[in-house]
Design an enzyme around this catalytic site. Structure first.
Site, PDB file in Angstrom:
ATOM      1  N   CYS A 141      34.718  37.144  27.886  1.00 28.91           N
ATOM      2  CA  CYS A 141      35.563  37.975  27.027  1.00 28.91           C
ATOM      3  C   CYS A 141      35.352  37.643  25.549  1.00 28.91           C
ATOM      4  O   CYS A 141      35.135  38.532  24.724  1.00 28.91           O
ATOM      5  CB  CYS A 141      37.029  37.799  27.408  1.00 28.91           C
ATOM      6  SG  CYS A 141      37.516  36.079  27.684  1.00 28.91           S
ATOM      7  N   HIS A 221      43.172  36.728  22.930  1.00 31.36           N
ATOM      8  CA  HIS A 221      42.548  35.752  22.026  1.00 31.36           C
ATOM      9  C   HIS A 221      42.510  36.370  20.614  1.00 31.36           C
ATOM     10  O   HIS A 221      42.473  37.598  20.477  1.00 31.36           O
ATOM     11  CB  HIS A 221      41.083  35.502  22.383  1.00 31.36           C
ATOM     12  CG  HIS A 221      40.804  35.100  23.785  1.00 31.36           C
ATOM     13  ND1 HIS A 221      41.226  33.929  24.344  1.00 31.36           N
ATOM     14  CD2 HIS A 221      40.079  35.713  24.757  1.00 31.36           C
ATOM     15  CE1 HIS A 221      40.767  33.831  25.587  1.00 31.36           C
ATOM     16  NE2 HIS A 221      40.076  34.909  25.869  1.00 31.36           N
TER      17      HIS A 221
HETATM   18  P1  NAD Z   1      40.599  35.218  39.265  1.00 28.61           P
HETATM   19  O1  NAD Z   1      40.922  33.850  39.745  1.00 28.61           O
HETATM   20  O2  NAD Z   1      41.682  36.053  38.689  1.00 28.61           O
HETATM   21  O3  NAD Z   1      39.919  36.051  40.436  1.00 28.61           O
HETATM   22  C1  NAD Z   1      38.938  35.509  41.279  1.00 28.61           C
HETATM   23  C2  NAD Z   1      39.095  36.147  42.651  1.00 28.61           C
HETATM   24  O4  NAD Z   1      38.075  35.613  43.503  1.00 28.61           O
HETATM   25  C3  NAD Z   1      40.440  35.823  43.317  1.00 28.61           C
HETATM   26  O5  NAD Z   1      40.916  36.995  43.947  1.00 28.61           O
HETATM   27  C4  NAD Z   1      40.086  34.761  44.349  1.00 28.61           C
HETATM   28  O6  NAD Z   1      40.926  34.778  45.482  1.00 28.61           O
HETATM   29  C5  NAD Z   1      38.677  35.180  44.721  1.00 28.61           C
HETATM   30  N1  NAD Z   1      37.865  34.109  45.276  1.00 28.61           N
HETATM   31  C6  NAD Z   1      38.002  32.779  45.120  1.00 28.61           C
HETATM   32  N2  NAD Z   1      37.051  32.124  45.802  1.00 28.61           N
HETATM   33  C7  NAD Z   1      36.308  33.072  46.421  1.00 28.61           C
HETATM   34  C8  NAD Z   1      35.193  33.025  47.275  1.00 28.61           C
HETATM   35  N3  NAD Z   1      34.633  31.870  47.629  1.00 28.61           N
HETATM   36  N4  NAD Z   1      34.679  34.201  47.729  1.00 28.61           N
HETATM   37  C9  NAD Z   1      35.200  35.385  47.378  1.00 28.61           C
HETATM   38  N5  NAD Z   1      36.279  35.485  46.550  1.00 28.61           N
HETATM   39  C10 NAD Z   1      36.811  34.351  46.094  1.00 28.61           C
HETATM   40  O7  NAD Z   1      39.399  35.023  38.224  1.00 28.61           O
HETATM   41  P2  NAD Z   1      39.019  36.008  37.049  1.00 28.61           P
HETATM   42  O8  NAD Z   1      39.854  35.678  35.854  1.00 28.61           O
HETATM   43  O9  NAD Z   1      38.984  37.404  37.536  1.00 28.61           O
HETATM   44  O10 NAD Z   1      37.558  35.482  36.710  1.00 28.61           O
HETATM   45  C11 NAD Z   1      36.408  35.925  37.424  1.00 28.61           C
HETATM   46  C12 NAD Z   1      35.192  35.701  36.559  1.00 28.61           C
HETATM   47  O11 NAD Z   1      35.333  36.476  35.356  1.00 28.61           O
HETATM   48  C13 NAD Z   1      34.972  34.266  36.079  1.00 28.61           C
HETATM   49  O12 NAD Z   1      33.599  34.028  35.946  1.00 28.61           O
HETATM   50  C14 NAD Z   1      35.625  34.254  34.720  1.00 28.61           C
HETATM   51  O13 NAD Z   1      35.134  33.244  33.884  1.00 28.61           O
HETATM   52  C15 NAD Z   1      35.240  35.631  34.223  1.00 28.61           C
HETATM   53  N6  NAD Z   1      36.102  36.176  33.172  1.00 28.61           N
HETATM   54  C16 NAD Z   1      37.451  36.015  33.215  1.00 28.61           C
HETATM   55  C17 NAD Z   1      38.216  36.516  32.179  1.00 28.61           C
HETATM   56  C18 NAD Z   1      39.691  36.349  32.149  1.00 28.61           C
HETATM   57  O14 NAD Z   1      40.254  36.265  31.072  1.00 28.61           O
HETATM   58  N7  NAD Z   1      40.383  36.277  33.248  1.00 28.61           N
HETATM   59  C19 NAD Z   1      37.618  37.225  31.136  1.00 28.61           C
HETATM   60  C20 NAD Z   1      36.232  37.434  31.152  1.00 28.61           C
HETATM   61  C21 NAD Z   1      35.479  36.887  32.169  1.00 28.61           C
END
Ligand code: NAD
Length: 339
Positions: A141, A221
Site C-alpha cells: 500500500c 497512512h
Molecule cells: P489478512 O490477514 O487480512 O488476510 C489473509 C487471509 O489469508 C485471511 O483470510 C487468512 O485466514 C488467510 N490465510 C491465512 N493462512 C492461509 C493459508 N495458509 N492458505 C490460505 N489462506 C490463508 O491479510 P491482508 O491484510 O489481506 O494481507 C494480505 C497480503 O496483502 C499481505 O501480503 C499483505 O502484506 C498485503 N497487503 C496488506 C495491506 C493491508 O493494509 N492490509 C495493504 C497492502 C498489501
C-alpha cells in the site's frame, strides 16, 4: 473467453479484490479459499462466490458448520488461469511450488519479497513490462502510493532526490490484537525503512530515502514528501500534473478535509463500499514549491489502494488490454473511481 481467476486468502485484501473481479467484464472469479468457516465464508457463499477449503483436511470443518465448500485449494487450481495470492505476508511465497505445479499464473502482494515473482508491479509505472508475465508481485500500500505520486512528478519535472517520512497506521481496523495503542514507534529506528528500496524495485532510477513511524490509528497512512526536482515547478503545475494522472485525488482542507478521519467520512459520503478510497489522496494546501524543492502530504487507504492494481496486473498478465491507460480506464470505471 474470460480469464478465470481464483483468490487464495480471502481476508482484508482478498475480499476486496474478489469484489472488484466480480465487476469486470473480461475476467471471472472461479472461487476463493478460506482456512475456516468464518462469517466471511458465510458472506461469500451468500454472494454466490464458490468457496474452497485451504486444504482437504479442513473440508469437514466447513461441513460441520453447515457451509458448503466446492472442494479444496488444489481442486480450484485445476479450474483457473491466474491465482491472486492474498494470504498473509510470507505465507504467499510458500504456495509458489503449488502454483507452478498447476501451471497457473500468480500474483502476490507486498507482504512478499520482490524475489518471489522477480517483478514488482504498479499499473501507471510498468504495465507494459508486466504484459504476458507468469509471476507478478503487486507492491504494498505505501509503495503503491509513493509510486503514483513520484512517477507523475518524475515524468513532468524529473526527480533529483526524494526524502519521505511515512506515518503508518498501527493496524487495520479489525486487527484487535495489534498496536501500538499509546506510543509513536519509529519502525524501523534505523534509516532507510524498506519503503524506499521497494519503490526502486518499480522505479529503479528514483533517488529516494524513507523513514517510517507507526502510530495508534487504523484508518490510513500519511506520507510527507520533500523532493528536489530537476527543474522548477509551480504549485499549480504540480496540481495539474497530479490531476492528469488516474488514481490521484486532490482534496482541500479549506473544504473540510483536513485529516484522515475526514477522508474516510468523504468516502462514506461517496457511498464507497467499506469506505474504501483506492485513490492516493493529496492535500492541496500541502503542495508547496520553493522552485526546484517541493513539499507535499499524501494519504493512503491501506486496505484498498492496491485493489485496482491487482485488477490491472491480471489484465496485463492475461494480455486483456494493450496499454496501462486502457486497463486503468476499465478498472476505474467499473469501481467508480475518479468521480
Ligand atoms: P489478512 O490477514 O487480512 O488476510 C489473509 C487471509 O489469508 C485471511 O483470510 C487468512 O485466514 C488467510 N490465510 C491465512 N493462512 C492461509 C493459508 N495458509 N492458505 C490460505 N489462506 C490463508 O491479510 P491482508 O491484510 O489481506 O494481507 C494480505 C497480503 O496483502 C499481505 O501480503 C499483505 O502484506 C498485503 N497487503 C496488506 C495491506 C493491508 O493494509 N492490509 C495493504 C497492502 C498489501
Amino acid at each position: 473467453m474470460k480469464t478465470k481467476v481464483a483468490i487464495n486468502g480471502f481476508g482484508t485484501i482478498g475480499k476486496r479484490v474478489a469484489d472488484a473481479i466480480l465487476k469486470q467484464k473480461d475476467m471471472t472469479l472461479v472461487g476463493v479459499t478460506k482456512t475456516k468457516p468464518s462469517y466471511e465464508t458465510r458472506l461469500a457463499l451468500a454472494k454466490g462466490i464458490k468457496v474452497y477449503a485451504s486444504s482437504p483436511d479442513k473440508i469437514k470443518l466447513f461441513d460441520d458448520a453447515g457451509m458448503k465448500v466446492a472442494g479444496a485449494l488444489e481442486d480450484l487450481m485445476k479450474e483457473i488461469d491466474i491465482v491472486v495470492d492474498c494470504t498473509p505476508g510470507k505465507v504467499g511465497a510458500t504456495y509458489k511450488p503449488l502454483y507452478e505445479k498447476y501451471h497457473v499464473k500468480a500474483i502476490w502482494q507486498g507482504g512478499e519479497k520482490h524475489d518471489v515473482a522477480g517483478f514488482s508491479f504498479n499499473a501507471v509505472c510498468n504495465y507494459k513490462e508486466a504484459k504476458g508475465r507468469d509471476l507478478v508481485r503487486v507492491v504494498s500500500c505505501n509503495t503503491t502510493g509513493l509510486c503514483r505520486s513520484l512517477y507523475a512528478l518524475d515524468q513532468s519535472f524529473g526527480i533529483a532526490k526524494s526524502r519521505v517520512v511515512l506515518v503508518r497506521r498501527g493496524a487495520d481496523p479489525a486487527e484487535t490484537s495489534k498496536g501500538p495503542i499509546n506510543s509513536i514507534v519509529p519502525d524501523p529506528v534505523s534509516i532507510p525503512s524498506h519503503h524506499g528500496p521497494d519503490v526502486q524495485k518499480v522505479l529503479p532510477h528514483i533517488n529516494i530515502t524513507t523513514t517510517a513511524l507507526a502510530v495508534p490509528t487504523t484508518l490510513m497512512h500519511v506520507h510527507i514528501l520533500n523532493i528536489e526536482l530537476q527543474k522548477d515547478a509551480t504549485e499549480q503545475a504540480i496540481m495539474d500534473t497530479f490531476l492528469a494522472y488516474p488514481r490521484i485525488m486532490i482534496v482541500s482542507a479549506a473544504e473540510g478535509i483536513s485529516s484522515t478521519a475526514e477522508i474516510v467520512e468523504y468516502a462514506r459520503d461517496l457511498g464507497r463500499l467499506r469506505y474504501d478510497m483506492p485513490e492516493l489522496v493529496v492535500w492541496k494546501e500541502s503542495i508547496k514549491s520553493f522552485g526546484r524543492e517541493i513539499y507535499l502530504t499524501q494519504a493512503v487507504h491501506q486496505e484498498s489502494i492496491v485493489v485496482p492494481e491487482n485488477i490491472d496486473a491480471i489484465r496485463a498478465m492475461a494480455k486483456l488490454a494493450e496499454t496501462g491507460a486502457e486497463s486503468m480506464k476499465l478498472t476505474d470505471e467499473s469501481l467508480g473511481l475518479g468521480r
